[in-house]
Design an enzyme around this catalytic site. Structure first.
Site, PDB file in Angstrom:
ATOM      1  CB  CYS A 177      70.448  57.757   5.420  1.00  0.00           C
ATOM      2  SG  CYS A 177      69.780  58.798   4.360  1.00  0.00           S
ATOM      3  CG  HIS A 205      66.974  55.987   7.432  1.00  0.00           C
ATOM      4  ND1 HIS A 205      67.747  56.513   8.446  1.00  0.00           N
ATOM      5  CD2 HIS A 205      66.787  56.626   6.979  1.00  0.00           C
ATOM      6  CE1 HIS A 205      68.361  57.656   8.119  1.00  0.00           C
ATOM      7  NE2 HIS A 205      67.945  57.276   6.940  1.00  0.00           N
ATOM      8  CD  GLU A 215      68.671  53.873  11.024  1.00  0.00           C
ATOM      9  OE1 GLU A 215      68.493  52.713  10.207  1.00  0.00           O
ATOM     10  OE2 GLU A 215      68.099  54.713  10.552  1.00  0.00           O
TER      11      GLU A 215
HETATM   12  N1  GLN Z   1      71.034  64.214   4.038  1.00  0.00           N
HETATM   13  C1  GLN Z   1      70.854  64.436   4.609  1.00  0.00           C
HETATM   14  C2  GLN Z   1      72.617  63.782   4.095  1.00  0.00           C
HETATM   15  O1  GLN Z   1      73.239  65.162   3.152  1.00  0.00           O
HETATM   16  C3  GLN Z   1      70.909  62.124   4.301  1.00  0.00           C
HETATM   17  C4  GLN Z   1      69.921  62.395   5.385  1.00  0.00           C
HETATM   18  C5  GLN Z   1      69.496  60.901   6.128  1.00  0.00           C
HETATM   19  O2  GLN Z   1      70.744  60.121   6.748  1.00  0.00           O
HETATM   20  N2  GLN Z   1      68.532  60.366   6.629  1.00  0.00           N
HETATM   21  O3  GLN Z   1      73.352  64.338   5.106  1.00  0.00           O
END
Ligand code: GLN
Length: 190
Positions: free
Chosen positions: A78, A169, A171
């Site tokens: 992410c 995710h 995790e």
């Molecule tokens: N929206 C976050 C970003 O742009 C990422 C979200 C996440 O890691 N769950 O950094």
């Protein structure tokens, strides 16, 4: 196996817990000394702008970028995927910028900004539980990037050499398959 989890902001403890369940006792990476002799690195989810700023402030950006460029197996989830992307389609920032992907931040919009699903993942023989939280997705990939998973038509997992990224995710679930897949990349690099 010496695996580090970047521990500046975001969901790093959850990665530590997943690795422990697979028998790996990870190292929390908070400063430059923690990078010594690493065999693998996880960049967690969180807020990419905050993590990116801390990487600069703590003098970690260039050392980590160099390790990755020299082949350190690295897994970004992410926000971690955003840190690794060479191009962000809706943000002027760049961070480590080592992986040839174009990523759209917060790509799922407001109504559907958090959801979970189960999908196929290339190289893993059963469906993977995927949790998305204000997630990015990959809009396009360079010629050396292998696409590993899609949800609808959007790319949500990919690999380029030593770099693995997921929009979702693992995790935050009990599904350890993607972590195991990453540990296998590390074993292959030894
Ligand atoms: N929206 C976050 C970003 O742009 C990422 C979200 C996440 O890691 N769950 O950094």
């Amino acid at each position: 196996m010496k695996v580090g989890v970047l521990a500046l902001q975001g969901a790093f403890i959850e990665h530590v817990n997943s690795l422990k369940k697979l028998g790996v006792e990870p190292i929390l990476i908070k400063n430059i000394d923690d990078l010594k002799d690493l065999e693998g690195l996880i960049l967690p989810g969180g807020e990419s702008t905050a993590i990116g700023k801390l990487l600069i402030d703590l003098g970690l950006l260039i050392p980590i970028e160099t390790l990755i460029a020299n082949g350190l197996p690295t897994y970004g989830t992410c926000a971690g995927m955003i840190l690794l992307a060479k191009h962000l389609s809706n943000d002027h920032r760049k961070h480590l910028a080592t992986m040839d992907i174009t990523v759209k931040r917060n790509a799922y919009g407001r109504q559907n900004d958090s959801f979970s699903t189960e999908e196929n993942f290339k190289g893993i023989d059963s469906k993977v539980n995927m949790v998305f939280i204000r997630a990015p997705y990959i809009e396009s990939v360079g010629p050396n990037v292998e696409i590993l998973a899609r949800v609808d038509s959007n790319i949500v997992a990919a690999r380029e050499k030593n770099m693995l990224v997921t929009s979702f995710h693992p995790e935050l679930t009990s599904d350890l398959k993607v972590h195991k897949y990453f540990l296998d990349i590390i074993k292959g690099a030894r």
